[in-house]
Design a protein around this motif. Structure first.
Motif, mmCIF file in Angstrom:
data_model
loop_
_atom_site.group_PDB
_atom_site.id
_atom_site.type_symbol
_atom_site.label_atom_id
_atom_site.label_comp_id
_atom_site.label_asym_id
_atom_site.label_seq_id
_atom_site.Cartn_x
_atom_site.Cartn_y
_atom_site.Cartn_z
ATOM 1 N N ARG A 130 0.831 -1.209 0.000
ATOM 2 C CA ARG A 130 0.000 0.000 0.000
ATOM 3 C C ARG A 130 0.864 1.256 0.000
ATOM 4 O O ARG A 130 0.398 2.334 -0.381
ATOM 5 C CB ARG A 130 -0.951 -0.022 1.194
ATOM 6 N N PHE A 131 2.112 1.134 0.427
ATOM 7 C CA PHE A 131 3.041 2.265 0.403
ATOM 8 C C PHE A 131 3.902 2.272 -0.856
ATOM 9 O O PHE A 131 4.365 3.331 -1.282
ATOM 10 C CB PHE A 131 3.959 2.229 1.619
ATOM 11 N N GLY A 132 4.157 1.094 -1.422
ATOM 12 C CA GLY A 132 5.008 1.021 -2.599
ATOM 13 C C GLY A 132 5.859 -0.226 -2.586
ATOM 14 O O GLY A 132 5.444 -1.285 -2.098
ATOM 15 N N THR A 133 7.070 -0.114 -3.088
ATOM 16 C CA THR A 133 7.986 -1.239 -3.200
ATOM 17 C C THR A 133 9.325 -0.892 -2.578
ATOM 18 O O THR A 133 9.606 0.271 -2.260
ATOM 19 C CB THR A 133 8.222 -1.608 -4.676
ATOM 20 N N ARG A 134 10.171 -1.910 -2.468
ATOM 21 C CA ARG A 134 11.528 -1.668 -1.962
ATOM 22 C C ARG A 134 12.302 -0.748 -2.904
ATOM 23 O O ARG A 134 13.078 0.091 -2.462
ATOM 24 C CB ARG A 134 12.247 -3.003 -1.782
ATOM 25 N N GLN A 135 12.059 -0.883 -4.207
ATOM 26 C CA GLN A 135 12.721 0.005 -5.157
ATOM 27 C C GLN A 135 12.245 1.441 -4.982
ATOM 28 O O GLN A 135 13.031 2.391 -5.086
ATOM 29 C CB GLN A 135 12.473 -0.450 -6.588
ATOM 30 N N ASP A 136 10.941 1.618 -4.702
ATOM 31 C CA ASP A 136 10.424 2.972 -4.442
ATOM 32 C C ASP A 136 11.142 3.602 -3.257
ATOM 33 O O ASP A 136 11.470 4.801 -3.273
ATOM 34 C CB ASP A 136 8.916 2.925 -4.153
ATOM 35 N N LEU A 137 11.393 2.798 -2.228
ATOM 36 C CA LEU A 137 12.093 3.317 -1.053
ATOM 37 C C LEU A 137 13.503 3.743 -1.425
ATOM 38 O O LEU A 137 13.953 4.835 -1.044
ATOM 39 C CB LEU A 137 12.131 2.256 0.048
ATOM 40 N N ARG A 138 14.205 2.907 -2.177
ATOM 41 C CA ARG A 138 15.566 3.260 -2.570
ATOM 42 C C ARG A 138 15.566 4.522 -3.432
ATOM 43 O O ARG A 138 16.414 5.399 -3.282
ATOM 44 C CB ARG A 138 16.209 2.090 -3.332
ATOM 45 N N ASP A 139 14.583 4.632 -4.327
ATOM 46 C CA ASP A 139 14.505 5.821 -5.177
ATOM 47 C C ASP A 139 14.251 7.073 -4.348
ATOM 48 O O ASP A 139 14.794 8.148 -4.640
ATOM 49 C CB ASP A 139 13.397 5.647 -6.220
ATOM 50 N N LEU A 274 19.991 -2.004 1.781
ATOM 51 C CA LEU A 274 19.058 -1.877 0.662
ATOM 52 C C LEU A 274 18.698 -0.430 0.369
ATOM 53 O O LEU A 274 18.645 -0.012 -0.791
ATOM 54 C CB LEU A 274 17.790 -2.693 0.961
ATOM 55 N N SER A 275 18.458 0.349 1.407
ATOM 56 C CA SER A 275 17.916 1.700 1.198
ATOM 57 C C SER A 275 18.971 2.794 1.210
ATOM 58 O O SER A 275 18.738 3.880 0.674
ATOM 59 C CB SER A 275 16.879 2.017 2.273
ATOM 60 N N ASP A 276 20.120 2.538 1.852
ATOM 61 C CA ASP A 276 21.150 3.567 2.053
ATOM 62 C C ASP A 276 20.651 4.683 2.971
ATOM 63 O O ASP A 276 21.060 5.845 2.853
ATOM 64 C CB ASP A 276 21.628 4.149 0.716
ATOM 65 N N CYS A 277 19.762 4.351 3.898
ATOM 66 C CA CYS A 277 19.257 5.347 4.845
ATOM 67 C C CYS A 277 20.367 5.804 5.775
ATOM 68 O O CYS A 277 21.441 5.198 5.850
ATOM 69 C CB CYS A 277 18.079 4.801 5.638
#
Length: 615
Positions: A130-139, A274-277
């Motif tokens: 519902r929020f998106g994908t793992r790729q969306d988070l990385r983007d 994965l995210s580079d947060c």
């Protein structure tokens, strides 16, 4: 370009790679230099605001919904905000002065429950669709980094979601009363539709990854009944009920078991890779033992240092007051780095700004209340927050609630301005820059019950549960008076010179004032308050009128050694400046320094709820 995230979702922790994907974004030198913005992904933006009208604050009634019952009920449901929606608003946030995002949990939730807030994890290795994908988070993280903005993820390792049932007299039950021992009996897993199932058949049943399907990983002690230590107990003792029980129906994880804690450490190392947060806000730290917290934080810091993030922020939510928070703070990197100033500190700043409590009540909390350093260094360990999504330890009202519009815009901006100019790392809760006024008082008895948190979790983007009893209109208004003033103040704080550095890292002094020819003294309730931030040979002076409806003026003490007779201080911000002056501060507005009886001072006059900054 970073390496694309693989399409195959890890089913086990063994499949979760800890190799960073792409270049690692370096940590900030000092987190005191940052201005945080906290948002809930479901409530912030879906990226489609261009298809909806903006809320017209001059004609608010044209947006007000007719069916208030439906509006209230919808506040408990997912609203449709997304990760890509957040990404679409990065420039809105950048122009506000934000330098770091704290994003509410994005992890996969149960499909059958409306845990829109994200704190009931069903799959620890996936993003909720519902929020998106793992790729969306990385983007999103990449897009923030391109704007020199940092990203903190909100993480939970105290508990999992409501993913299985207790056996209560032979029946499946989501909760059961607390007991120390023996562990309560397991009944069944929760299916994707919320039913009882003996086996996990697909990824929306039970809990994932597979390791978390081990029932020995859960305390199974039942729901917390005592939320604080008994007076005779050691508050750090791991056997306290509030450290072993379930957080309502969210199932407590047995962190005293090494393999459980090791698994959770790897989960969140995976999200960093994965995210580079750039940091974590850690949920429910009080409900984790001191030893588990130390081991978790130490392992996260070590991993981050190994990949080049040498100042990864671990920000803890520690309820229970200053004493409890101090237990988890360590200056040698073995535990959380900073705590959220929720509860009493947030009430103190609101009370001072609104003129209902004296300035000393706010400023005294910084004077030697812990052993972490001087009144300059202590700012490293505190994240100042005004509004938030829980309002733990206080009434569930946003700062702007119950204010007239005349007071609301200026006072809200200058409450944030106080955060920006006093010790600590300032954090702004979404919607505050638009003077959201959510309050549990909006609840109508008889409509439904519980979840009064919803009223301080309004949507920004035009869903069914919009702020101010609205739906279908958005609130991303850069012309809003509160937004403009916060932006102007943050521009001063973010300066890359001694003025900005002093506001971010300088020593702090509450100043004595004099009005109506009275002796200099610390001002009382509802008067003009002033404070200085000093670093080496630079003083920045901030003054605030804490009366919401009347002008206030006073002579304000400044450092005698730094301001010789005949010198001047220049205005960097005045709340009564025009819109154009807020964007480009005038260079020719000064206050003259006066010397009398060995004291240096300047005369300041401010409109109701007004603020100014000088250097």
């Amino acid at each position: 370009m970073p390496t694309p995230i693989e399409s195959q979702l890890p089913q086990t922790l063994a499949e979760a790679s800890l190799d960073p994907r792409g270049n690692v974004f370096p940590s900030p030198v000092d987190w005191r230099d940052q201005f945080l913005y906290f948002l809930l992904p479901d409530r912030f933006s879906d990226g489609n605001e261009n298809s909806r009208p903006a809320f017209d604050r001059n004609h608010p009634n044209q947006h007000t919904i007719q069916d208030r019952s439906a509006w209230q009920i919808s506040g408990k449901d997912f609203q449709g905000g997304s990760i890509n929606g957040i990404r679409s608003k990065l420039d809105y946030l950048k122009n506000l002065g934000i330098t770091a995002l704290w994003i509410g949990p994005i992890f996969r939730q149960r499909p059958d429950l409306d845990t829109y807030h994200g704190y009931g994890i069903q799959n620890f290795l996936d993003v909720d669709p519902r929020f998106g994908t793992r790729q969306d988070l990385r983007d999103l993280v990449d897009a923030a980094h391109e704007r020199d903005m940092y990203v903190l993820l909100d993480v939970i390792y105290n508990h999992s979601g409501n993913n299985w049932f207790y056996n209560h007299n032979g029946q499946a039950s989501t909760t059961i009363p607390y007991r120390y021992q023996p562990p309560h009996a397991f009944h069944s897993w929760r299916s994707a539709t919320g039913q009882s199932t003996e086996s996990i058949h697909h990824e929306e049943d039970g809990v994932w990854p597979e390791e978390f399907q081990n029932l020995g990983w859960y305390t199974r002690a039942g729901e917390i009944g005592k939320w604080d230590p008994e007076s005779w107990e050691d508050p750090l003792h791991p056997d306290n009920e509030f450290r072993r029980g379930d957080f309502f129906d969210l199932k407590d994880l047995r962190l005293s078991q090494n393999e459980v804690l090791a698994a959770l450490i790897k989960v969140y190392q995976y999200w960093i890779s994965l995210s580079d947060c750039d940091g974590f806000r850690i949920d429910t730290v009080k409900h984790v033992s001191f030893e588990a917290s130390r081991n978790f934080c130490g392992a996260i810091h070590e991993y981050c240092e190994s990949i080049g993030k040498s100042n990864f922020l671990l920000l803890g939510e520690v309820t229970g007051g200053e004493g409890m928070a101090r237990n988890y703070l360590e200056i040698f990197g073995r535990n959380i780095d900073a705590v959220l100033d929720i509860g009493a500190p947030a009430s103190r700043i609101a009370g001072m700004v609104k003129g209902s409590s004296p300035a000393t009540h706010y400023f005294d909390q910084f004077q030697g209340h812990d052993i972490l350093g001087t009144h300059r260094e202590t700012g490293r360990y505190h994240v100042s927050i005004l509004d938030d999504h829980d309002m733990v330890g206080r009434s569930k009202h946003r700062f702007a609630a119950h204010n007239t519009i005349a007071e609301r815009y200026a006072q809200t901006a200058h409450a944030v301005g106080t955060q920006l100019t006093t010790l600590g790392i300032p954090c702004l809760y979404y919607g505050t820059e638009q003077a959201f006024d959510g309050s549990e008082d909006l609840h109508d008895a008889g409509v439904d019950s519980g979840f009064e948190d919803r009223y301080i979790r309004e949507t920004m983007f035009g869903a069914t549960f919009g702020a101010f009893w609205t739906s279908g209109c958005h609130f991303f208004d850069p012309e809003h008076p509160s937004y403009q003033r916060i932006s102007a103040i943050s521009k001063v704080r973010n300066r890359q010179d001694m003025i900005g550095l002093s506001l971010r890292r300088g020593r702090q002094y509450l100043r004595e004032t004099s009005f109506l020819n009275q002796a200099f003294s610390v001002p009382g309730i509802g008067e003009l308050n002033a404070w200085s931030r000093l670093l080496f040979n630079q003083e920045v002076l901030v003054a605030l009128n804490t009366h919401g409806t009347e002008n206030r003026g006073a002579a304000v003490t400044i450092d005698t050694n730094l301001h010789p007779e005949g010198s001047r201080m220049r205005y960097l911000y005045r709340s009564d400046w025009s819109e154009a002056e807020l964007v480009q501060a005038p260079q020719d507005q000064f206050a003259e320094v006066l010397h009398q009886s060995g004291r240096a001072s300047i005369r300041l006059d401010l409109p109701p709820a007004g603020m100014c900054i000088l250097a």
